[in-house]
Structure formats: structure tokens, C-alpha cells
Scaffold this motif. Structure first.
Motif, mmCIF file in Angstrom:
data_model
loop_
_atom_site.group_PDB
_atom_site.id
_atom_site.type_symbol
_atom_site.label_atom_id
_atom_site.label_comp_id
_atom_site.label_asym_id
_atom_site.label_seq_id
_atom_site.Cartn_x
_atom_site.Cartn_y
_atom_site.Cartn_z
ATOM 1 N N SER A 35 20.287 -5.387 41.649
ATOM 2 C CA SER A 35 19.122 -4.703 41.078
ATOM 3 C C SER A 35 18.781 -3.429 41.859
ATOM 4 C CB SER A 35 17.912 -5.633 41.048
ATOM 5 O OG SER A 35 17.479 -5.932 42.349
ATOM 6 N N PRO A 38 21.241 0.412 40.815
ATOM 7 C CA PRO A 38 20.833 1.508 39.914
ATOM 8 C C PRO A 38 19.761 2.417 40.513
ATOM 9 C CG PRO A 38 20.915 -0.542 38.714
ATOM 10 C CD PRO A 38 21.094 -0.879 40.159
ATOM 11 N N ASP A 43 21.582 9.653 38.515
ATOM 12 C CA ASP A 43 22.063 9.592 37.141
ATOM 13 C C ASP A 43 21.882 8.189 36.574
ATOM 14 O OD1 ASP A 43 22.844 12.206 37.464
ATOM 15 O OD2 ASP A 43 24.905 11.676 38.002
ATOM 16 N N SER A 44 21.659 8.133 35.295
ATOM 17 C CA SER A 44 21.523 6.860 34.614
ATOM 18 C C SER A 44 22.590 6.771 33.532
ATOM 19 C CB SER A 44 20.128 6.744 33.993
ATOM 20 O OG SER A 44 20.005 5.534 33.312
ATOM 21 N N ASN A 45 23.397 5.745 33.584
ATOM 22 C CA ASN A 45 24.388 5.542 32.535
ATOM 23 C C ASN A 45 24.260 4.120 31.993
ATOM 24 O OD1 ASN A 45 25.686 3.876 34.381
ATOM 25 N ND2 ASN A 45 27.068 5.477 35.083
ATOM 26 N N CYS A 46 25.109 3.777 31.053
ATOM 27 C CA CYS A 46 24.974 2.478 30.383
ATOM 28 C C CYS A 46 25.249 1.308 31.325
ATOM 29 C CB CYS A 46 25.854 2.414 29.152
ATOM 30 S SG CYS A 46 27.612 2.543 29.505
ATOM 31 N N PHE A 48 24.452 1.146 34.577
ATOM 32 C CA PHE A 48 23.238 0.932 35.360
ATOM 33 C C PHE A 48 22.123 0.333 34.511
ATOM 34 C CE2 PHE A 48 24.568 4.561 38.368
ATOM 35 C CZ PHE A 48 25.352 3.688 39.093
ATOM 36 N N LYS A 49 22.021 0.767 33.269
ATOM 37 C CA LYS A 49 21.011 0.187 32.372
ATOM 38 C C LYS A 49 21.299 -1.285 32.115
ATOM 39 C CE LYS A 49 19.760 4.462 30.059
ATOM 40 N NZ LYS A 49 19.748 5.215 28.798
ATOM 41 N N ILE A 51 22.967 -3.369 34.138
ATOM 42 C CA ILE A 51 22.653 -4.100 35.361
ATOM 43 C C ILE A 51 21.153 -4.315 35.468
ATOM 44 C CG2 ILE A 51 22.627 -3.944 37.887
ATOM 45 C CD1 ILE A 51 25.322 -2.497 37.705
ATOM 46 N N ASP A 52 20.393 -3.280 35.164
ATOM 47 C CA ASP A 52 18.940 -3.368 35.245
ATOM 48 C C ASP A 52 18.389 -4.403 34.265
ATOM 49 O OD1 ASP A 52 16.485 -2.632 36.316
ATOM 50 O OD2 ASP A 52 16.154 -1.086 34.785
#
Length: 64
Positions: A35, A38, A43-46, A48-49, A51-52
Motif C-alpha cells: 500500500s 503507489p 505518476d499514477s498508472n493502472c 498502482f491504482k 494495488i491501491d
């Protein structure tokens, strides 16, 4: 042993349920580290989303 006592035995340190407690402890450490990953990147990618979302769901299930 009722299910509430069994869950308490897993979460709280005791000599009973030692193998299951170890699995629970290690899985929680992995979830906590996952947790945090990310949050370490701008940067935010799919991935990391995903995992979140997964870690959030796991933590919410543990609360309830």
C-alpha cells in the motif's frame, strides 16, 4: 472455539493458532508495504491504482 474467539486468537499474540498467526502477520506486512508503493511515485498508472484498490479492500475487510 467460536469464530470471534478464533479471529481474536489469530490477531492477538498467543501460543494458540501460531501458524495461522504467522501467516496473518506476514500477509499484513506485505499488504502494508504494497500500500506504500503507489505513494512513493508521482505518476499514477493502472498497476498502482490496482494495488491501491486491492490493499484498501483487504484493510476494509479486516476492519469488519
Amino acid at each position: 472455539m467460536r469464530w470471534r474467539e478464533y479471529i481474536y486468537c489469530i490477531i492477538e499474540p498467543s501460543d494458540e493458532c501460531s501458524n495461522i498467526r504467522k501467516i496473518y502477520d506476514y500477509s499484513m506486512i506485505v499488504m502494508i508495504i504494497a500500500s506504500i508503493i503507489p505513494l512513493a511515485f508521482k505518476d499514477s498508472n493502472c498497476i498502482f491504482k490496482g494495488i491501491d484498490i486491492v490493499t484498501t479492500i483487504v484493510f476494509l475487510l479486516i476492519i469488519f
